[in-house]
Design a protein around this motif. Structure first.
Motif, PDB file in Angstrom:
ATOM      1  N   ASN A  21      -3.891   5.650  -6.643  1.00  0.00           N
ATOM      2  CA  ASN A  21      -3.635   6.066  -5.259  1.00  0.00           C
ATOM      3  C   ASN A  21      -4.707   5.535  -4.312  1.00  0.00           C
ATOM      4  O   ASN A  21      -4.405   4.962  -3.265  1.00  0.00           O
ATOM      5  CB  ASN A  21      -3.566   7.591  -5.182  1.00  0.00           C
ATOM      6  N   VAL A  22      -5.983   5.704  -4.675  1.00  0.00           N
ATOM      7  CA  VAL A  22      -7.056   5.234  -3.799  1.00  0.00           C
ATOM      8  C   VAL A  22      -7.106   3.708  -3.765  1.00  0.00           C
ATOM      9  O   VAL A  22      -7.498   3.107  -2.762  1.00  0.00           O
ATOM     10  CB  VAL A  22      -8.427   5.827  -4.196  1.00  0.00           C
ATOM     11  N   ALA A  23      -6.685   3.052  -4.856  1.00  0.00           N
ATOM     12  CA  ALA A  23      -6.655   1.587  -4.880  1.00  0.00           C
ATOM     13  C   ALA A  23      -5.611   1.057  -3.906  1.00  0.00           C
ATOM     14  O   ALA A  23      -5.896   0.148  -3.104  1.00  0.00           O
ATOM     15  CB  ALA A  23      -6.355   1.092  -6.300  1.00  0.00           C
ATOM     16  N   PHE A  24      -4.398   1.592  -3.960  1.00  0.00           N
ATOM     17  CA  PHE A  24      -3.348   1.146  -3.039  1.00  0.00           C
ATOM     18  C   PHE A  24      -3.705   1.486  -1.595  1.00  0.00           C
ATOM     19  O   PHE A  24      -3.426   0.714  -0.671  1.00  0.00           O
ATOM     20  CB  PHE A  24      -2.006   1.774  -3.417  1.00  0.00           C
TER      21      PHE A  24
ATOM     22  N   SER B  65       0.816  -1.212   0.000  1.00  0.00           N
ATOM     23  CA  SER B  65       0.000   0.000   0.000  1.00  0.00           C
ATOM     24  C   SER B  65       0.848   1.260   0.000  1.00  0.00           C
ATOM     25  O   SER B  65       0.678   2.149  -0.848  1.00  0.00           O
ATOM     26  CB  SER B  65      -0.928  -0.017   1.207  1.00  0.00           C
ATOM     27  N   THR B  66       1.768   1.364   0.940  1.00  0.00           N
ATOM     28  CA  THR B  66       2.537   2.605   1.094  1.00  0.00           C
ATOM     29  C   THR B  66       3.487   2.834  -0.075  1.00  0.00           C
ATOM     30  O   THR B  66       3.659   3.975  -0.536  1.00  0.00           O
ATOM     31  CB  THR B  66       3.318   2.587   2.418  1.00  0.00           C
ATOM     32  N   ILE B  67       4.097   1.768  -0.584  1.00  0.00           N
ATOM     33  CA  ILE B  67       4.979   1.925  -1.743  1.00  0.00           C
ATOM     34  C   ILE B  67       4.161   2.307  -2.982  1.00  0.00           C
ATOM     35  O   ILE B  67       4.544   3.213  -3.745  1.00  0.00           O
ATOM     36  CB  ILE B  67       5.769   0.624  -1.998  1.00  0.00           C
ATOM     37  N   GLY B  68       3.032   1.637  -3.184  1.00  0.00           N
ATOM     38  CA  GLY B  68       2.176   1.958  -4.326  1.00  0.00           C
ATOM     39  C   GLY B  68       1.644   3.377  -4.264  1.00  0.00           C
ATOM     40  O   GLY B  68       1.575   4.077  -5.294  1.00  0.00           O
ATOM     41  N   MET B  69       1.241   3.834  -3.067  1.00  0.00           N
ATOM     42  CA  MET B  69       0.753   5.204  -2.922  1.00  0.00           C
ATOM     43  C   MET B  69       1.849   6.218  -3.229  1.00  0.00           C
ATOM     44  O   MET B  69       1.586   7.261  -3.850  1.00  0.00           O
ATOM     45  CB  MET B  69       0.211   5.422  -1.502  1.00  0.00           C
TER      46      MET B  69
END
Length: 524
Positions: A406-409, A371-375
């Motif tokens: 962003n909202v997906a991650f 999540s944090t890396i993708g965001m």
């Protein structure tokens, strides 16, 4: 030792806890033998899961209200500005004040839930929000609109604090992660419904459409009246009130076997330490939180830290101001702006549903890394797109894709995992108040972001603002690596022991047998 288990799987204590009534125990054994090979003394495993699912859904209905308010305000504010002639500063205050004022509800919610129970605190939150939503829908001026928003904020503060705590306390460890993520799932569902409401009613006259959008938010709260006849009180709260038999009855409904229910009850009794329960008054709890032991300090850093990072990475700015972001990217039509936000809401909802199936299989920490890396990558992409490719067709498409990514991650990781962690890492005596403290950090961070986004964007551009968010998101990756343990598959009591053991916290793993031995030796 303080806990023993006999051949029937009944856990009892020596000079510590009262045994089950012998007649009732004999009757249960006879009934179990008579039904052996059929349904047993308990409902079937499938029925237990259905009951837990119903409890989690009803407890999460308040989260729909928060999500709906966030989603609907992103579109309604366009028409409120036109109808009530409010300034940009008033717009920021109107959008952001709900997050700030909700901290009052979160702070009061911890103490109230300890006093009257988790279930009735959920009911109270619904009533307060319903009052605020009705005032907002009928508001003739900005002042009355703000009054209703303040009330709605208090109700939301109660709701977002208590729902994860309640679900964590009724759920077995095997499914606790999935069920505790329900409030975040319902927030996302509410956001999607808010976006759809914006699009559906935008064609009405400007002095009516935003009132209809806000007024529809009352409908989910009506279902809470039904919920009160379905959901039980938290067994851990009942044990804290020395209502052992009522707690046992709830555990029988939420566990698959008598042995499992009795084991859970014994664990809860040990954690609650009923012999010294009088010492755990609210004043003592807050003293322990303000002057924490090393173990409690680690819990607070993890719980409050993850709550703050969830918000300061800019998710509320993305959701509240998505029309502003897309307008900056080059979309001109209000209808197209609102349609793009529906795509964002749909993406957010789909990926939060994925989190249900992953959180208890993959684990909390791996999802947080993803999540944090993708965001971080998505926010950086959005920043560069808005800064260098606005008003181009490809730039518009890339901006929409970056916001959706962003909202997906966020939804597959830090969104739901944040609430799961903050509801399960604290010991029972501190859980309600500490969770309230974490919720306060979340709401303050959310309010600070949403109340300053337009002003900061005017100073450093929208693209520059999202570049700052990407840097903060990169810091959240380091925080997850350093401060967040893995809690998948552990009971709430095991997690408490894990934080008390420095080495085990670093590894994030603790064997069940070691936990039991350590706990029993300490009690003895």
């Amino acid at each position: 030792m303080g806990v023993q288990e006999n051949g029937n799987g009944i856990v009892g204590g020596k000079n510590k806890y009262k045994r089950m009534d012998s007649d009732a125990l004999e009757e249960d054994i006879v009934l179990s033998n008579n039904l052996e090979g059929h349904e047993g003394v308990f409902v079937e495993k499938r029925d237990t899961r259905i009951y837990l699912l119903a409890c989690a859904i009803f407890a999460s209905l308040n989260s729909v209200l928060l999500g709906y308010d966030v989603g609907v305000m992103s579109g309604a504010i366009l028409f409120i500005k036109e109808d009530l002639k409010i300034s940009e500063v008033q717009e920021e205050v109107l959008v952001g004040i709900l997050s700030i004022i909700s901290l009052l509800g979160s702070l009061a919610g911890g103490k109230m839930s300890d006093a009257i129970g988790r279930k009735w605190t959920i009911a109270f939150a619904t009533c307060v929000f319903q009052s605020g939503a009705a005032i907002m829908a009928l508001a003739p001026s900005f002042t009355i609109l703000m009054t209703g928003r303040l009330l709605a904020g208090v109700g939301i503060g109660f709701g977002i604090m208590i729902a994860p705590v309640y679900i964590a306390e009724i759920s077995p460890s095997a499914v606790r992660g999935s069920l505790t993520s329900f409030p975040e799932i319902f927030i996302n569902l509410g956001i999607l419904l808010g976006y759809i409401s914006n699009y559906a009613f935008s064609g009405l006259p400007v002095h009516i459409n935003w009132r209809v959008m806000l007024g529809i938010g009352i409908l989910p709260s009506i279902l809470m009246g039904v919920a009160l006849f379905v959901i039980p009180e938290s067994p851990r709260w009942l044990v804290g009130q020395n209502r052992i038999e009522e707690a046992r009855a709830v555990l029988y409904k939420t566990n698959d076997s008598e042995k499992e229910a009795e084991e859970r009850l014994a664990e809860i009794q040990l954690a609650a330490d009923l012999a010294n329960s009088e010492k755990h008054e609210a004043k003592a709890v807050w003293q322990e939180l303000l002057k924490p032991s090393p173990a409690v300090r680690k819990m607070l850093i993890t719980g409050c830290g993850i709550q703050c990072f969830q918000q300061i990475t800019g998710i509320d700015a993305t959701v509240y101001y998505s029309p502003t972001i897309f307008k900056d990217a080059g979309i001109k039509s209000e209808t197209h702006l609102l349609a793009a936000t529906v795509a964002v809401g749909f993406t957010k909802t789909v990926f939060i549903l994925m989190a249900i199936f992953l959180i208890d299989k993959v684990g909390r920490k791996p999802l947080l890394y993803i999540s944090t890396i993708g965001m971080t990558v998505s926010l950086l992409s959005l920043s560069l797109t808005l800064s260098f490719m606005s008003d181009e067709k490809f730039g518009i498409e890339l901006a929409i894709l970056s916001v959706c990514a962003n909202v997906a991650f966020f939804s597959v990781g830090i969104g739901p995992v944040c609430w799961v962690l903050s509801s399960e890492i604290f010991p029972q005596r501190l859980r309600a108040q500490a969770s309230a403290l974490g919720a306060v950090g979340s709401r303050v961070s959310s309010g600070a972001v949403s109340m300053s986004f337009l002003s900061v964007s005017a100073a450093i551009t929208v693209g520059g603002t999202f570049f700052v968010f990407s840097l903060i998101s990169a810091l959240s990756v380091a925080f997850v690596h350093t401060c967040v343990p893995e809690t998948k598959g552990k009971s709430l009591e095991q997690i408490e022991m894990m934080f008390q053991n420095e080495g085990e916290l670093q590894r994030g793993e603790l064997e069940l047998g070691d936990v039991e031995v350590q706990r029993l030796v300490q009690k003895e």
